[in-house]
Design an enzyme around this catalytic site. Sequence first.
Site, PDB file in Angstrom:
ATOM      1  CE  LYS A  76      34.554  57.182  33.069  1.00 58.61           C
ATOM      2  NZ  LYS A  76      35.388  57.862  34.069  1.00 58.61           N
ATOM      3  CB  SER A 157      36.932  61.076  32.360  1.00 59.17           C
ATOM      4  OG  SER A 157      36.919  60.111  33.413  1.00 59.17           O
ATOM      5  CB  SER A 181      36.812  61.107  36.424  1.00 56.68           C
ATOM      6  OG  SER A 181      37.716  61.728  35.565  1.00 56.68           O
TER       7      SER A 181
HETATM    8  N1  GLN Z   1      40.754  65.155  35.005  1.00 56.86           N
HETATM    9  C1  GLN Z   1      41.767  64.256  35.495  1.00 56.86           C
HETATM   10  C2  GLN Z   1      42.630  63.774  34.367  1.00 56.86           C
HETATM   11  O1  GLN Z   1      42.415  64.166  33.262  1.00 56.86           O
HETATM   12  C3  GLN Z   1      41.132  63.139  36.253  1.00 56.86           C
HETATM   13  C4  GLN Z   1      40.593  62.066  35.403  1.00 56.86           C
HETATM   14  C5  GLN Z   1      39.953  60.970  36.163  1.00 56.86           C
HETATM   15  O2  GLN Z   1      39.683  61.086  37.355  1.00 56.86           O
HETATM   16  N2  GLN Z   1      39.763  59.864  35.491  1.00 56.86           N
HETATM   17  O3  GLN Z   1      43.528  63.013  34.579  1.00 56.86           O
END
Ligand code: GLN
Length: 493
Positions: A76, A157, A181
């Site tokens: 990532k 994400s 995410s």
């Molecule tokens: N979807 C969540 C957010 O937008 C979690 C993101 C994540 O876990 N990095 O904050």
Amino acid sequence: MKEYLTISAVRNGLKSGEFTSVELTEYYLKKMDAMADLNAFITIDSEKSIDCAKAADKKISKGENKPLLGVPLAIKDLFCTKGTRTTAGSKMLSNFIPEYESTVTQNLIDDGAIFIGKTNMDEFAMGSANITSYFGPCFLPYRKKTSPEMKLVPGGSSGGSATSVASDLCVAATGSDTGGSIRQPAAFSGIVGIKPTYGLCSRWGMVAFASSLDQAGPLTKNIEDAAIMLQSMAGYDDKDSTSENIKIPNYLDFLGKSIKGMRIGIAKEYTDGINQENVELLENVKTWLVDAGCEIIDISLKTTPYALPVYYIIAPAEASSNLARYDGVKYGYRSKNYKNIDELYINSRSEGFGEEVKRRILTGTYVLSAGYHDAYYTKALKIQQMIKDDFKDNAFSKIDLILCPTTPNTAFGVEESSKMSPVEMYLNDVFTVNANIAGLPAISIPTGLSKDGLPMGIQVIGNRFCEADIFKVSYVIEKSACFEELRKKILLV
Ligand code: GLN
């Protein structure tokens, strides 16, 4: 080359001489090129990857034996990689080449892994659909049976990592999970994703979003690979003050062990009102676990509905503070359009950050401001403590693991997602944020297909540092689900 190779298949192939690490790396690089439309990668350095593969092949020929020797992984683009651009999906870091390696990626390198690319992600890991990346959206490699023309999101994400594993562009990948995410994209993509206990994997060298919630973890093709990857990624690090110095068991030892007598909790707050497909999925998994000798116990976790609103106060608060370092002066994007220092700050930040990141910075700054701090941020921290206590008193005092869906629905359309309001998008995390708020480990296992033919995941949440229990039970679920068979029925792009 065989399709969809797992880590152990790769290790066997390398050892027996069926293929070399260079051949395998070239195979993936070619596939990545052919599937470039999925936009799973932000940066690919083929030469460097091949060089690393050559070095691995030499070691293999000398009989060296490391858990990931010669295994190509996707990383990532949130993990700093020395000498390789690390963008966090943002224009702000589009020119950032770190001078150092994150601890997690260093651990993987030490175990012999090869990196074949930096994967696409929501900007600064903020999102649930991989549509906020400065480098454009990433796409799920699958289509709905009922509307095959519709392009779907891989979740976010860690969307690029999920897509690269699901499309077999690498053996496994790393992700990060602040509110879901790793698990949510794993569920959408029909793969395994585990967010470990907060403090198990070092955060050092991971671009920070919300430091008290961020955790690294793997996205893999099966449970065994998840255990191997996590074993390598985890470990105490004195460069991260929240890293926990605990003895980490050998996770592989727990796969295939009896789960007889384990107590599995079903919390009504996670199951009331879920859609019919999730109801059926949960019933199937319950049956498999009962057949394996588990006891299913109904529990109630009354603080569950508060986790999402609490998350959307704490995460932006920390983000607003973490992202203050991007000022156009020290590193990252600098606007060309300024006459004085104030304009330099303002224009660099206005031009360098995308809309969602700005929304979080504004929200975070507001909840931390002198006049509202007590009403929002301090209150959120108090509720966070209540959520932790709720898990302790009303779950883990009576049961070993919690079983619930990973996501309220399956993957949705890219176009559809751009019409969603921020709050509609945030609701994707309704089943995942709780584990982050309480610092607990949680996994998503591909378990079924929706009527539309899309993957569905089931989530198992454990007590702190009980990853071994999670793996033990997940392995049984994986074996019962036979997802390899279901995968063949998915409509590919
Ligand atoms: N979807 C969540 C957010 O937008 C979690 C993101 C994540 O876990 N990095 O904050």
